[in-house]
Enzyme design. Structure first.
Site, short mmCIF file in Angstrom:
data_model
loop_
_atom_site.label_atom_id
_atom_site.label_comp_id
_atom_site.label_asym_id
_atom_site.label_seq_id
_atom_site.Cartn_x
_atom_site.Cartn_y
_atom_site.Cartn_z
N LYS A 115 -14.19 0.26 3.53
CA LYS A 115 -14.17 1.63 3.04
C LYS A 115 -15.47 1.99 2.31
O LYS A 115 -15.88 3.16 2.33
CB LYS A 115 -12.96 1.84 2.13
CG LYS A 115 -11.62 1.81 2.88
CD LYS A 115 -11.53 2.88 3.95
CE LYS A 115 -10.13 2.97 4.57
NZ LYS A 115 -10.04 4.02 5.58
N TYR A 128 -10.85 -4.82 2.86
CA TYR A 128 -10.56 -3.38 2.85
C TYR A 128 -11.63 -2.63 2.06
O TYR A 128 -12.14 -1.60 2.49
CB TYR A 128 -9.18 -3.14 2.26
CG TYR A 128 -8.69 -1.72 2.37
CD1 TYR A 128 -8.06 -1.27 3.53
CD2 TYR A 128 -8.83 -0.83 1.32
CE1 TYR A 128 -7.60 0.03 3.64
CE2 TYR A 128 -8.38 0.47 1.41
CZ TYR A 128 -7.76 0.90 2.57
OH TYR A 128 -7.32 2.20 2.67
N SER A 147 -11.68 5.75 1.02
CA SER A 147 -10.70 5.31 0.02
C SER A 147 -11.40 5.19 -1.32
O SER A 147 -12.60 4.88 -1.39
CB SER A 147 -10.12 3.95 0.42
OG SER A 147 -9.33 3.41 -0.61
N VAL A 151 -9.42 1.70 18.45
CA VAL A 151 -10.72 2.26 18.05
C VAL A 151 -11.74 1.20 17.67
O VAL A 151 -12.93 1.50 17.53
CB VAL A 151 -10.55 3.26 16.88
CG1 VAL A 151 -9.70 4.45 17.31
CG2 VAL A 151 -9.97 2.59 15.64
#
Length: 284
Positions: free
Chosen positions: A168, A164, A151, A73
């Protein structure tokens, strides 16, 4: 308002990325059990094939209603090819769940490859999926939903894995913008939703553990909570777990916003001058 039961119904089409395991697999099973045609997307061909067989057991006609397509993706051309294949097979998509995510770990001055991969999958994967499939979902005029997996780390941004967190946080901002765009588009029957899981025991979070920690929810619990929230029309699907309830999450989120309002140091929860104050606030 788009009603979940209008979307997750017999013969409607759901596409789930990151569907080979964890939350994505649990969601694909639920959608298949509701009679939907399910397109399962993942980069791991071997695990995806096994997951397709598992989801097929929940479908009335697995040979025709469940299909898996290996896709990265993070590659916009690959997502475009995915869209062509899905439309050729099923004609349209009613539920898009941009769920694919990785967590190799990162540090501010660590390897560039980790940053590129995390941002490519966790953020750009959501953006590619939405931008490629969204126009067709609007155009077909039927009730539809786009669910993006965010998240809590994208909201409170704890220290330890900045790539990360950045990804998010971007998913949150992007999905909020998407919701506004959809609700201000005349005749649009597509809604947007941000899934914010708690601690969920999945291959992504296992870290070598072979048994679910007591504090964690299962993917199935998380998806059940998601479905219940979608039934209410929630945009922010803020999931608890066995260790953290909603009240605690609300306080943590409010404290993070308070850093700006009160001009505290960033991430003051973990700042030595504010740690005790935060603990008292959490108890109060």
């Amino acid at each position: 308002m788009t009603h979940f039961d209008e979307v997750a119904d017999t013969g409607k089409v759901a596409l789930v990325t990151g569907a080979a395991s964890g939350i994505g697999l649990a969601a694909a099973q639920i959608f298949a059990a509701r009679g939907m045609c399910v397109v399962m997307v993942d980069v791991d061909r071997e695990r995806l094939a096994a997951a397709e067989a598992e989801v097929g057991r929940h479908a009335a006609s697995p040979a025709t209603d469940v299909v898996s397509i290996q896709t990265d993706v993070s590659d916009p051309d690959a997502v475009q090819a995915l869209e062509h294949a899905v439309i050729k097979r099923f004609g349209r998509v009613h539920l898009l769940m941009n769920n694919a995510g990785i967590q190799p770990g990162s540090s501010l001055f660590g390897p560039q490859a980790n940053w590129d991969r995390v941002l490519g999958v966790n953020l750009m994967g959501v953006i590619h999926g939405t931008r490629v499939f969204g126009p067709g979902m609007i155009a077909h005029g039927k009730p539809a939903m786009i669910i993006n997996t965010g998240s809590k780390q994208g909201i409170t941004t704890p220290p330890g894995d900045p790539a990360y967190n950045v990804a998010k946080a971007g998913v949150k901002a992007f999905t909020e913008a998407l919701a506004h765009e959809l609700r201000t588009t005349e005749g649009c029957r597509v809604s947007a939703h941000l899934l914010i899981p708690g601690f969920v025991y999945t291959p992504l979070t296992a870290n070598g553990r072979t048994e679910k920690p007591d504090a964690a929810w299962t993917p199935e619990q998380t998806v059940a909570f998601m479905v219940e929230s979608l039934g209410r029309g929630d945009f922010y699907i803020l999931c608890p777990d066995n260790d953290v309830d909603r009240a605690t999450d609300e306080k943590r989120i409010a404290w993070a916003a308070g850093d700006i309002i009160e001009n505290r140091p960033p991430l003051s929860r973990w700042h030595p001058d504010f740690a005790d104050r935060f603990k008292a606030y959490l108890k109060g």
